[in-house]
Design an enzyme around this catalytic site. Sequence first.
Site, PDB file in Angstrom:
ATOM      1  N   ASP A 106       0.824  -1.207   0.000  1.00 13.14           N
ATOM      2  CA  ASP A 106       0.000   0.000   0.000  1.00 13.14           C
ATOM      3  C   ASP A 106       0.865   1.267   0.000  1.00 13.14           C
ATOM      4  OD1 ASP A 106      -2.263  -1.540   0.108  1.00 13.14           O
ATOM      5  OD2 ASP A 106      -2.423  -1.428   2.305  1.00 13.14           O
TER       6      ASP A 106
HETATM    7  N1  URA Z   1      -1.563  -6.045   3.683  1.00 10.55           N
HETATM    8  C1  URA Z   1      -1.998  -4.768   3.697  1.00 10.55           C
HETATM    9  O1  URA Z   1      -3.012  -4.453   4.294  1.00 10.55           O
HETATM   10  N2  URA Z   1      -1.276  -3.866   3.001  1.00 10.55           N
HETATM   11  C2  URA Z   1      -0.144  -4.150   2.341  1.00 10.55           C
HETATM   12  O2  URA Z   1       0.469  -3.264   1.747  1.00 10.55           O
HETATM   13  C3  URA Z   1       0.293  -5.487   2.354  1.00 10.55           C
HETATM   14  C4  URA Z   1      -0.434  -6.412   3.040  1.00 10.55           C
END
Ligand code: URA
Length: 241
Positions: A106
């Site tokens: 993310d």
């Molecule tokens: N899980 C999440 O919520 N975000 C990420 O970036 C990776 C795994």
Amino acid sequence: MALERIQKILAKAGVASRREAERMMIEGRVTVNGRVIEVLGFKADPSKDHIKVDGKRLNLFEPKVILLLNKPRGYLSTVRDPKGRPTIMDLLKNPKWRIYPVGRLDFDAEGLLLLTNDGDLAHLLSHPKFSVPKTYLVKVTGVPEEKKLTRLKKGVALEDGEAKAVSCSLIQEREKNSWVRIVVTEGRNHLVKRMFSAIGHPVLKLKRIEYGPIQLGDLPFGQFRFLTPEEMEKLKKADGR
Ligand code: URA
């Protein structure tokens, strides 16, 4: 060489993942012998046909590389962003290869992100049927009780199906928040955040520290390095089956 679907050829040549390649085709960026190809089932022979992406001829013999980046928060893990936000490509500074990320982290997440021009490997590692374990350090609101962490290991219901942690343990406890180490094998969107929200402890920070046999180690923020040949070999065998 035999006829193959364009998206497979593009993935093999390291242009993009198959899915991304399909998007490129739909956007009209792919030509075969001078003709724009938007039909996803279209096949070509890469040894005879002139295949171009954005006007550039494919190089089928580019060496395969895998990079490990320590992604800081505030960067998108995509090759480009139509809205002009910072992407991981800004950190890689004009890479010589057409590389793209294996899965996503993310915008506000940080840590280990692999990038490669090896379409087959990217496909193998991101495919749900190959369950590569991914380890995260997660700062969450409050301090989850042991029974809540057990719930994560047994499986919690999310809107797109159940999600389970392979392992999950509290590693640091503070007054208002805590750090948890969690291992999951899936790559669904916002999976770890959604799992912790499901047990009532929303995520404040998320950092990936391991991807299968590969470890982030002490690589500084925003820096990248090539995987060693040994790491590449281990990764190819890391499909968890
Ligand atoms: N899980 C999440 O919520 N975000 C990420 O970036 C990776 C795994």
